[in-house]
Design an enzyme around this catalytic site. Structure first.
Site, PDB file in Angstrom:
ATOM      1  N   ARG A  16       0.822  -1.210   0.000  1.00  0.00           N
ATOM      2  CA  ARG A  16       0.000   0.000   0.000  1.00  0.00           C
ATOM      3  C   ARG A  16       0.860   1.266   0.000  1.00  0.00           C
ATOM      4  NH1 ARG A  16      -0.383   4.614   2.966  1.00  0.00           N
ATOM      5  NH2 ARG A  16      -0.070   3.387   4.869  1.00  0.00           N
ATOM      6  N   HIS A 218       4.533   4.113  13.762  1.00  0.00           N
ATOM      7  CA  HIS A 218       4.654   4.102  12.299  1.00  0.00           C
ATOM      8  C   HIS A 218       5.860   4.984  11.990  1.00  0.00           C
ATOM      9  CE1 HIS A 218       2.972   4.101   8.102  1.00  0.00           C
ATOM     10  NE2 HIS A 218       3.662   5.233   8.051  1.00  0.00           N
ATOM     11  N   HIS A 220       9.229   6.383   9.770  1.00  0.00           N
ATOM     12  CA  HIS A 220       9.866   6.616   8.485  1.00  0.00           C
ATOM     13  C   HIS A 220      11.374   6.781   8.692  1.00  0.00           C
ATOM     14  CE1 HIS A 220       6.383   7.658   5.621  1.00  0.00           C
ATOM     15  NE2 HIS A 220       5.852   7.128   6.702  1.00  0.00           N
ATOM     16  N   CYS A 251       5.490   9.324   2.159  1.00  0.00           N
ATOM     17  CA  CYS A 251       4.225  10.051   2.008  1.00  0.00           C
ATOM     18  C   CYS A 251       4.319  11.021   0.835  1.00  0.00           C
ATOM     19  CB  CYS A 251       3.901  10.815   3.287  1.00  0.00           C
ATOM     20  SG  CYS A 251       2.395  11.797   3.156  1.00  0.00           S
ATOM     21  N   ASN A 262       9.525   4.082   4.618  1.00  0.00           N
ATOM     22  CA  ASN A 262       9.301   3.602   5.975  1.00  0.00           C
ATOM     23  C   ASN A 262      10.467   2.769   6.473  1.00  0.00           C
ATOM     24  OD1 ASN A 262       6.786   4.309   4.725  1.00  0.00           O
ATOM     25  ND2 ASN A 262       5.743   3.372   6.430  1.00  0.00           N
TER      26      ASN A 262
END
Length: 320
Positions: A16, A218, A220, A251, A262
């Site tokens: 994704r 989450h 990065h 992003c 990420n």
């Protein structure tokens, strides 16, 4: 070190998050091939696509094709992302193969909220009220609050733990109005501003206010600190991490073209396993999937393990 967890849940978001930022179109069949390869590595959570506006994220115009085309494996939660009721309705068409759960998604940075969602914090709160109601009406549970830009923002600058706490509180208020119980909070380092001390302060502030909430990270790797930040989270007992195979992703609204994506799933798995924290992942198999991802996108990915390999082969050689 006493707070180290025994196991962690790694949520793979490579399909994704990774494909959404690639400049060229990725064939649906190759997206499906990556999902199915990831399913063979021991991962239990894989986010496969985004049901979002194809005009804004054209790389996911084929979300329905991918969601309907892969072969689900028992015991794996396949998930998708959406930001509005339209996206949720699209996801619900695949309820037989996707784990459909809702979240209240906010940003600790008002400036990033406007860049990412085209609405400020107050407008987004109202949107989340409507979206939560729509989820409940459709029978979709809402158990999570997600906070984007939780450690800093390219548009707004530093984000304090107090701002994160207030954002979480706003999300919990939306949940309370709707009568739903939140169990999880995800803190996202959307633009790579986190450092270990920022992780410690942010997690501590949220945990102090809401000790019963499960906190996930989450991360990065924009500035090369993702593994260090994961280590800081592990020392605090964090047990849920989002990651992407090979370090895919980033992003598209972060305003930093070419930045790393990420935290690499295989590097996170190596860190955990070497610290005695079980992941359930076959690391060598995952590295091979990372190499597959690199071939699919047609350029080198950030993961060092795709070139160095795991330690397993060297241990076997040393023991011979």
């Amino acid at each position: 070190m006493a707070d180290l967890p025994q196991t962690v849940d790694i949520h793979e978001e490579g399909p994704r998050e990774g494909f959404q930022i690639e400049p060229g179109p990725i064939p649906s069949a190759e997206k499906i091939a990556l999902i199915e390869a990831l399913s063979e590595t021991g991962l239990r959570h894989i986010q496969i696509c985004s049901f979002v506006n194809p005009r804004l994220v054209p790389s996911w115009a084929d979300a329905e094709v991918v969601a309907g085309g892969f072969r689900p494996r028992p015991g794996i939660h396949y998930a998708a992302l959406w930001f509005n009721e339209s996206g949720m309705r699209r996801a619900l068409a695949f309820r037989d193969r996707l784990a459909i759960t809702g979240s209240i998604s906010l940003s600790a940075s008002d400036a990033f909220s406007r860049k990412n969602l085209n609405r400020g914090h107050a407008e987004n709160l109202e949107a989340m009220r409507k979206q939560t109601a729509a989820h409940l009406e459709a029978g979709v549970p809402v158990t999570r609050v997600g906070v984007m830009a939780a450690f800093g923002c390219n548009y707004q600058g530093d984000i304090t733990p107090a701002q994160v706490v207030q954002t979480v509180a706003d999300g919990l208020a939306v949940a309370a109005e709707a009568g739903v119980a939140i169990t999880d909070v995800s803190l996202a380092d959307t633009m790579g501003w986190a450092t270990p001390i920022r992780i410690e302060r942010g997690v501590a502030a949220v945990r102090e206010r809401w000790p019963d909430l499960r906190i996930g990270l989450h991360l990065h790797d924009t500035r090369g600190l993702a593994v260090a930040n994961a280590h800081a989270g592990l020392r605090l007992g964090v047990t849920k991490f989002d990651s992407t195979v090979g370090g895919l992703g980033g992003c598209p609204f972060a305003g930093q073209k070419g930045a790393a994506g990420n935290i690499c799933t295989e590097e996170l798995a190596l860190l955990c396993e070497e610290m005695g924290i079980a992941t359930g992942i076959d690391l060598d198999a995952l590295i091979e999937v990372g190499r597959l991802a690199e071939r699919i996108v047609g350029h080198q990915l950030p993961s060092e393990l795709l070139r160095a390999g795991s330690l397993a082969a060297f241990r076997r050689k040393a023991a011979a």
